[in-house]
Design an enzyme around this catalytic site. Structure first.
Site, PDB file in Angstrom:
ATOM      1  N   ALA A 221       0.843  -1.187   0.000  1.00  0.00           N
ATOM      2  CA  ALA A 221       0.000   0.000   0.000  1.00  0.00           C
ATOM      3  C   ALA A 221       0.879   1.238   0.000  1.00  0.00           C
ATOM      4  O   ALA A 221       2.070   1.174   0.316  1.00  0.00           O
ATOM      5  CB  ALA A 221      -0.916  -0.001   1.218  1.00  0.00           C
TER       6      ALA A 221
ATOM      7  N   GLY B 288      -0.446  -5.107   0.905  1.00  0.00           N
ATOM      8  CA  GLY B 288      -1.687  -5.038   0.149  1.00  0.00           C
ATOM      9  C   GLY B 288      -1.618  -5.741  -1.191  1.00  0.00           C
ATOM     10  O   GLY B 288      -2.642  -6.185  -1.717  1.00  0.00           O
TER      11      GLY B 288
ATOM     12  N   GLU C  93      -2.255  -9.306  -0.400  1.00  0.00           N
ATOM     13  CA  GLU C  93      -3.666  -9.382  -0.020  1.00  0.00           C
ATOM     14  C   GLU C  93      -4.573  -9.333  -1.246  1.00  0.00           C
ATOM     15  O   GLU C  93      -5.592 -10.036  -1.299  1.00  0.00           O
ATOM     16  CB  GLU C  93      -3.998  -8.260   0.965  1.00  0.00           C
ATOM     17  CG  GLU C  93      -3.391  -8.507   2.339  1.00  0.00           C
ATOM     18  CD  GLU C  93      -3.519  -7.329   3.286  1.00  0.00           C
ATOM     19  OE1 GLU C  93      -4.026  -7.518   4.399  1.00  0.00           O
ATOM     20  OE2 GLU C  93      -3.103  -6.204   2.915  1.00  0.00           O
TER      21      GLU C  93
ATOM     22  N   GLU D  92       3.732  -5.910   7.363  1.00  0.00           N
ATOM     23  CA  GLU D  92       3.108  -4.805   8.089  1.00  0.00           C
ATOM     24  C   GLU D  92       3.592  -4.626   9.519  1.00  0.00           C
ATOM     25  O   GLU D  92       3.712  -3.495  10.007  1.00  0.00           O
ATOM     26  CB  GLU D  92       1.577  -4.973   8.085  1.00  0.00           C
ATOM     27  CG  GLU D  92       0.901  -4.643   6.765  1.00  0.00           C
ATOM     28  CD  GLU D  92       0.845  -5.815   5.798  1.00  0.00           C
ATOM     29  OE1 GLU D  92       0.084  -5.754   4.831  1.00  0.00           O
ATOM     30  OE2 GLU D  92       1.579  -6.806   6.013  1.00  0.00           O
TER      31      GLU D  92
END
Length: 260
Positions: A66, A112, A115, A135
């Site tokens: 992200a 992300g 994910e 993360e």
């Protein structure tokens, strides 16, 4: 539809969505997530599209994570809203699409990015791919479904280790863990995915839609997947695809499914 951060191409029933922010290693910012939602929705509603492939531009990354600069100053409330909105708009949305979605993982798929790949119906990786959920090294946890989908795919113990260490695994390890279905060269990645897509397209779109719902139901709390399977199985008997499929079988010919 015109996009700034992604490229979309439809060819012979396959829509390929390419995340196109190479200078940012295709990192997911708010605008890209919104564009991806729109592109997936448009492809899912397009009767010409039978399979969707999502990948990243360039040779370095699928999605390297992200865009941290967008949320570095968020408070508790804004952080929770970020995760909830992202899951609704993209990650859960992709998982529940009725059109099969293949992630063609080229290069880094981190945070992300992994994910997003895990939200797809299955994954194929290039041999230079690196995957992980880093993360916790930033003082936060995966917020786009990573803590839920990773253990579903690789098991609780491996997921705990991957999340806690914030480390990366290579493509062959990902295949060993069951995180990806196949590993191929980067040069052959899209062609390999297209070959799988062509096999999918031989079959009933209506039946595939029902199968996706039934399989996903097994992973939803409070949902009896067997009952969903029974319902979807029964619904197939009222479709033109069922009539065509069974008739073609009895007539010893190739089925031409109308998708109805």
């Amino acid at each position: 539809m015109s996009y700034n951060n992604i490229l979309v191409k439809e060819n012979n029933g396959i829509t390929t969505i390419t995340i196109n922010r190479p200078s940012k290693l295709n990192a997911l910012n708010k605008a890209t997530i919104e564009e991806l939602h729109d592109a997936f929705e448009e492809a899912d509603n397009d009767t010409n599209t039978r399979v969707i492939i999502v990948t990243g531009s360039g040779e370095k990354a699928f999605v390297a994570g992200a865009d941290i600069s967008e949320f570095a100053d968020f408070d508790v409330e804004n952080g929770a809203k970020l995760a909830a909105k992202g899951q609704e708009l993209l990650f859960d949305f992709v998982e529940n699409l009725s059109t099969p979605v293949i992630a063609a993982v080229n290069g880094f798929a981190l945070g992300g990015g992994l994910e997003l790949a895990m939200a797809c119906h299955f994954r194929v990786a290039s041999d230079n791919a690196k995957m992980g959920l880093p993360e916790v090294s930033l003082g936060v946890i995966p917020g786009y479904g990573g803590t839920q989908r990773l253990p579903q795919l690789v098991g609780k113990g491996i997921a705990m280790e991957m999340v806690m260490t914030a480390g990366m695994i290579d493509a062959n390890t990902a295949k060993e863990y069951g995180l990806v279905n196949h590993v191929t060269t980067q040069e052959d990645l899209l062609e390999f995915c297209e070959k799988i897509a062509s096999k999918i397209m031989r079959n009933s779109p209506v039946a595939i839609k029902g199968a996706i719902k039934a399989i996903n139901a097994n992973f939803k709390d409070g949902v009896d997947g067997y009952k969903v399977e029974i319902k979807q199985f029964g619904k197939c008997f009222g479709t033109e695809d069922f009539t065509e499929g069974t008739t073609a079988f009895l007539e010893k010919r190739k089925a031409e499914f109308p998708g109805k």
